[in-house]
Design a protein around this motif. Structure first.
Motif, PDB file in Angstrom:
ATOM      1  N   LEU A 108       0.749  -1.077   0.098  1.00 18.41           N
ATOM      2  CA  LEU A 108      -0.122  -0.103  -0.222  1.00 18.41           C
ATOM      3  C   LEU A 108       0.977   1.451  -0.090  1.00 18.41           C
ATOM      4  N   ILE A 109       1.929   1.175   0.646  1.00 19.84           N
ATOM      5  CA  ILE A 109       2.991   2.426   0.751  1.00 19.84           C
ATOM      6  C   ILE A 109       3.413   2.719  -0.608  1.00 19.84           C
ATOM      7  N   VAL A 110       3.786   1.578  -1.325  1.00 25.20           N
ATOM      8  CA  VAL A 110       4.332   1.834  -2.653  1.00 25.20           C
ATOM      9  C   VAL A 110       3.133   2.170  -3.588  1.00 25.20           C
ATOM     10  N   ILE A 111       2.182   1.672  -3.644  1.00 21.90           N
ATOM     11  CA  ILE A 111       0.858   2.275  -4.442  1.00 21.90           C
ATOM     12  C   ILE A 111       0.439   3.519  -4.266  1.00 21.90           C
ATOM     13  N   SER A 112       0.506   4.109  -3.210  1.00 21.64           N
ATOM     14  CA  SER A 112       0.169   5.341  -2.585  1.00 21.64           C
ATOM     15  C   SER A 112       1.088   6.430  -3.099  1.00 21.64           C
ATOM     16  N   TRP A 113       2.414   5.866  -2.908  1.00 20.85           N
ATOM     17  CA  TRP A 113       3.400   6.809  -3.246  1.00 20.85           C
ATOM     18  C   TRP A 113       3.563   7.116  -4.733  1.00 20.85           C
ATOM     19  N   TYR A 114       3.506   5.783  -5.465  1.00 17.86           N
ATOM     20  CA  TYR A 114       3.482   5.939  -6.933  1.00 17.86           C
ATOM     21  C   TYR A 114       2.400   6.633  -7.571  1.00 17.86           C
ATOM     22  N   PHE A 115       1.101   6.488  -7.086  1.00 17.98           N
ATOM     23  CA  PHE A 115       0.010   7.409  -7.712  1.00 17.98           C
ATOM     24  C   PHE A 115      -0.279   8.239  -7.222  1.00 17.98           C
ATOM     25  N   ARG A 116       0.558   8.832  -6.295  1.00 19.23           N
ATOM     26  CA  ARG A 116       0.043  10.238  -5.726  1.00 19.23           C
ATOM     27  C   ARG A 116       0.104  11.319  -6.593  1.00 19.23           C
ATOM     28  N   PRO A 117      -0.795  12.337  -6.583  1.00 22.38           N
ATOM     29  CA  PRO A 117      -1.382  13.493  -7.426  1.00 22.38           C
ATOM     30  C   PRO A 117       0.112  14.491  -7.304  1.00 22.38           C
ATOM     31  N   ALA A 118       0.121  15.256  -8.463  1.00 18.28           N
ATOM     32  CA  ALA A 118       1.576  16.074  -8.530  1.00 18.28           C
ATOM     33  C   ALA A 118       1.586  17.104  -7.662  1.00 18.28           C
ATOM     34  N   GLU A 119       0.566  17.471  -6.907  1.00 23.77           N
ATOM     35  CA  GLU A 119       0.583  18.717  -5.875  1.00 23.77           C
ATOM     36  C   GLU A 119       1.183  17.878  -4.609  1.00 23.77           C
ATOM     37  N   ARG A 120       1.286  16.708  -4.543  1.00 23.70           N
ATOM     38  CA  ARG A 120       1.901  15.854  -3.666  1.00 23.70           C
ATOM     39  C   ARG A 120       3.174  15.192  -3.640  1.00 23.70           C
ATOM     40  N   LYS A 121       3.685  15.803  -4.613  1.00 19.88           N
ATOM     41  CA  LYS A 121       5.175  15.352  -5.188  1.00 19.88           C
ATOM     42  C   LYS A 121       5.919  16.412  -5.184  1.00 19.88           C
ATOM     43  N   ILE A 122       7.394  16.357  -4.906  1.00 20.14           N
ATOM     44  CA  ILE A 122       8.479  17.229  -4.434  1.00 20.14           C
ATOM     45  C   ILE A 122       8.675  17.456  -6.109  1.00 20.14           C
ATOM     46  N   VAL A 123       8.934  18.704  -6.361  1.00 17.80           N
ATOM     47  CA  VAL A 123       9.231  19.578  -7.657  1.00 17.80           C
ATOM     48  C   VAL A 123      10.726  19.754  -7.844  1.00 17.80           C
ATOM     49  N   LEU A 124      11.597  19.008  -8.439  1.00 16.97           N
ATOM     50  CA  LEU A 124      12.920  19.432  -8.474  1.00 16.97           C
ATOM     51  C   LEU A 124      13.151  20.372  -9.547  1.00 16.97           C
ATOM     52  N   VAL A 125      13.976  21.466  -9.129  1.00 17.31           N
ATOM     53  CA  VAL A 125      14.313  22.463  -9.960  1.00 17.31           C
ATOM     54  C   VAL A 125      15.543  22.026 -10.956  1.00 17.31           C
TER      55      VAL A 125
END
Length: 125
Positions: A108-125
């Motif tokens: 569940l951790i891997v699935i939740s992490w993989y499918f998280r929405p863009a606003e819940r991801k870190i944006v690397l510049v």
């Protein structure tokens, strides 16, 4: 994000939150079964409080909006805790029944992490 991915994310995340919250509460109240299991695994009983509190705080971090960096750390912490639980049970020679829960939470951790929405991801510049 597609509707399908959003549904997958929320189902996995809500089941993950429910699993972590319920086990966190059980660990904080130090149910006899949890105390016996920790003794069997060779860990001190005070780990129950520590792990239980961190699980509950992690559930809050995963569910609140924004804070993508905090979410990344939370997913990592959940992953380390559950993979540690699986390997602890394997090292003690426990059967599949004992490591099924942590293994399910790992999935569940891997699935939740993989499918998280863009606003819940870190944006690397």
């Amino acid at each position: 994000m597609t509707k399908r991915n959003k549904i997958i994310y929320w189902i996995a995340t809500l089941w993950l939150a429910l699993g972590m919250l319920s086990t966190g509460i059980v660990q904080i109240i130090k149910m006899k079964e949890e105390v016996d299991m920790m003794a069997h695994l060779g860990y001190p009983v005070y780990f129950l409080t520590l792990i239980g509190v961190w699980k509950i705080l992690g559930v809050i971090a995963i569910l609140i909006p924004k804070t993508p960096l905090l979410k990344e750390w939370t997913y990592a912490g959940f992953f380390f805790a559950m993979s540690g639980a699986v390997f602890s049970h394997l090292a003690c020679g426990d059967g599949a029944k004992e490591f099924f829960g942590p293994t399910l939470l790992l999935v569940l951790i891997v699935i939740s992490w993989y499918f998280r929405p863009a606003e819940r991801k870190i944006v690397l510049v």
